[in-house]
Design an enzyme around this catalytic site. Structure first.
Site, PDB file in Angstrom:
ATOM      1  N   LYS A 186       0.813  -1.223   0.000  1.00 52.56           N
ATOM      2  CA  LYS A 186       0.000   0.000   0.000  1.00 52.56           C
ATOM      3  C   LYS A 186       0.848   1.277   0.000  1.00 52.56           C
ATOM      4  CE  LYS A 186      -4.122  -2.195   1.727  1.00 52.56           C
ATOM      5  NZ  LYS A 186      -3.673  -3.603   1.853  1.00 52.56           N
TER       6      LYS A 186
HETATM    7  C1  LIG Z   1      -4.365  -4.688   1.288  1.00 48.01           C
HETATM    8  C2  LIG Z   1      -3.629  -5.954   1.167  1.00 48.01           C
HETATM    9  C3  LIG Z   1      -4.058  -6.970   0.293  1.00 48.01           C
HETATM   10  C4  LIG Z   1      -5.322  -6.879  -0.519  1.00 48.01           C
HETATM   11  O1  LIG Z   1      -5.278  -5.895  -1.502  1.00 48.01           O
HETATM   12  P1  LIG Z   1      -6.642  -5.344  -2.134  1.00 48.01           P
HETATM   13  O2  LIG Z   1      -6.247  -4.194  -2.962  1.00 48.01           O
HETATM   14  O3  LIG Z   1      -7.487  -4.927  -0.956  1.00 48.01           O
HETATM   15  O4  LIG Z   1      -7.264  -6.450  -2.887  1.00 48.01           O
HETATM   16  C5  LIG Z   1      -3.282  -8.115   0.203  1.00 48.01           C
HETATM   17  N1  LIG Z   1      -2.171  -8.266   0.940  1.00 48.01           N
HETATM   18  C6  LIG Z   1      -1.738  -7.324   1.788  1.00 48.01           C
HETATM   19  C7  LIG Z   1      -0.520  -7.573   2.593  1.00 48.01           C
HETATM   20  C8  LIG Z   1      -2.441  -6.129   1.930  1.00 48.01           C
HETATM   21  O5  LIG Z   1      -2.008  -5.195   2.772  1.00 48.01           O
END
Ligand SMILES: *Cc1c(COP(=O)(O)O)cnc(C)c1O
Length: 547
Positions: A130
């Site tokens: 993110k």
């Molecule tokens: C947020 C997240 C996901 C999922 O991603 P999305 O965009 O919500 O589908 C998967 N793995 C990790 C470690 C995350 O932080």
């Protein structure tokens, strides 16, 4: 054909020089600028923003040797008009956003085994994918605010209140993207006791005054519901300029498109048997559908993707949709089918969310799926051979109908056969349970010595199944969404006792050492959106009066 050889998609002969505009998936909100959609987050009609045209990147092959930041500039320029953000400013925002990453490549591609690769997305400040989007979004917010506030003082200044809901990773990444930024207050809600200890420490030990953590007595979906209520509340909108950092914010999807192209080029440059134009598969551990949706945009822009493979954990609403065409919240065990839902359509029982070893994917409903639904409905409308305005209107109406049904009954569908057909043309899906997640971490460690975090392991397990169908020739890139140290519990469960495994020495990054000794800043709040709203209002008022 527009400048730089870039043409727009669709029947209109629009060119890149005309400004890119955005519309809502529910059809009532259109013609917005990039700045407006970034600052607003959620559309006025409750929908999510998407570009009116997905730009076709006809010159994409010429991007092969660009650096990550140069590539980001090319891609963002197709979605942000230079009249909104001049090129020099956009370049500066991008450079600052990715200079905080620990890898020169920003998102390095690692060979796992055979034709299987890992795209490591966790080299940003909080060690999760993110960061790629939130470092950029934080700088965007700052840029827009500095511009709005030029020459203004005191109460005249535009102040942004960012409220976010997190199952762990969004919160820390948002806090690191926004900490210390002028004219921004950030409030992050997380489900109390349901995020990993490291995640909680990352969020709560940031000392900046504009950062506020709220531990909610409830689940992640409760936090997400509170967020939606606040964003849609007249009172909150009157007294605050609300901004969203959740993946409903379009800028997050946009930022993520870059690494699909970048990893494709990394593969071309490192593998003699993989050439420009060859098709490959991306496998994406999915929760809110934001990460994989960026892959869908890359595909629509022209990147040769053979399939996008969705990997879910036992919270499998997406996987069930691809199998049945029905999108349905799961009822909590023991809750009768009838009467299981409260009057407002939410589940009466706390929730139907299953706690798994990959908590960032523990969700009941994937908010970004609404964006894909719009494109599927749009494609379906196109078969009626009417004009583009009509197609878009149809798509908006269809999405509105589905989402309304979801809210009132907890489900919609099965959708039309053709809609499901388009979904299956571009995507496959896999569901991976906790046992297989642990097995996958173990197997890969024994085989190649690589330590997967549990989310990435869900993706790798899905990759192995996908390879069984495609055969070993097709290249697979699995997105690695977190550093294993963020989810030490699962990693330790899988690898304790393995030869040569030592968590402190082999896994733990220096940045995490000693976090537990720092002061934690967090407020406990009931699962009650009005209480949260009032707390946010009071806190912002105090910050403004102190400024
Ligand atoms: C947020 C997240 C996901 C999922 O991603 P999305 O965009 O919500 O589908 C998967 N793995 C990790 C470690 C995350 O932080």
């Amino acid at each position: 054909m527009a400048q730089n050889g870039i043409a727009e998609n669709g029947s209109h002969d629009q060119t890149h020089t005309q400004s890119q505009r955005y519309l809502s998936t529910r059809g009532d909100d259109a013609g917005l600028s990039f700045e407006e959609v970034v600052l607003k987050g959620l559309a006025t009609d409750g929908g999510l923003y998407i570009p009116e045209q997905v730009p076709r990147a006809s010159a994409w092959e010429s991007w092969k040797d660009l650096s990550y930041s140069e590539l980001a500039f090319e891609i963002f320029s197709l979605y942000i008009s230079p009249s909104e953000i001049p090129s020099a400013d956009l370049k500066d925002i991008i450079n600052r956003s990715y200079s905080t990453f620990r890898s020169n490549d920003v998102t390095p591609l690692i060979h796992l085994q055979e034709n299987q690769y890992l795209l490591e997305l966790f080299h940003g400040p909080t060690f999760a994918f993110k960061d790629v989007a939130l470092q950029f979004l934080g700088n965007l917010f700052e840029y827009f605010l500095v511009r709005k506030n030029k020459g203004k003082t005191g109460r005249d200044r535009h102040h942004l209140t960012v409220v976010g809901a997190t199952s762990g990773d969004t919160g820390s990444a948002a806090i690191y993207g926004l900490r210390g930024k002028q004219d921004v207050s950030v409030f992050i809600m997380y489900p109390k006791g349901r995020v990993s200890p490291i995640q909680e420490l990352q969020m709560t030990t940031v000392p900046d005054k504009n950062v506020h953590n709220l531990a909610i007595t409830g689940t992640f979906d409760d936090c997400q519901d509170i967020l939606k209520s606040i964003l849609g509340d007249a009172d909150a909108n009157k007294s605050l300029n609300l901004g969203a950092v959740n993946s409903i914010n379009w800028a997050r999807i946009l930022a993520q498109i870059v690494y699909y192209f970048h990893s494709y080029f990394s593969l071309v440059k490192s593998q003699a048997d993989f050439k420009l134009g060859d098709r490959l598969r991306f496998v994406v551990p999915s929760g809110n559908f934001g990460d994989i949706l960026a892959g869908y945009f890359a595909m629509r822009m022209g990147l040769p993707v053979e399939k996008l493979v969705i990997a879910t954990n036992e919270n499998d609403i997406l996987d069930r949709f691809w199998k049945s065409g029905k999108y349905e919240k799961k009822k909590a065990e023991g809750v009768a089918a009838a009467g299981g839902f409260a009057v407002d359509g939410s589940l009466a029982q706390a929730d139907g969310v299953k706690e798994t070893l990959s908590p960032a994917m523990d969700i009941l409903v994937s908010s970004n799926f609404e964006r894909l639904l719009w494109f599927l409905a749009y494609e379906f409308a196109e078969t009626a051979k009417m004009d583009d305005v009509w197609n878009k209107k149809q798509a908006g109406q269809e999405v509105t109908k589905w989402l309304k049904e979801l809210k009132t009954t907890g489900a919609f569908g099965p959708v039309y056969q053709d809609v499901l057909k388009y979904a299956k043309r571009d995507f496959e899906s896999e569901r991976v349970d906790d046992t297989e997640t642990i097995d996958t971490i173990q197997t890969l460690y024994r085989k190649v010595g690589y330590i997967l975090d549990p989310h990435t392991a869900v993706g790798v397990a899905a990759t192995l199944r996908s390879v069984e169908r495609t055969g070993p020739e097709i290249h697979h890139i699995s997105l690695s969404t977190a550093h294993p140290a963020k989810f030490s519990g699962a990693v330790d469960m899988a690898l304790r006792g393995e030869e040569g495994f030592d968590f402190e020495k082999k896994v733990l990054p220096a940045e995490f050492v000693g976090l537990e000794k720092k002061e934690m800043r967090v407020t406990d709040v009931d699962n009650d959106w009005q209480k949260v709203r009032d707390l946010v209002k009071a806190q912002v008022e105090q910050e403004l009066s102190e400024a």
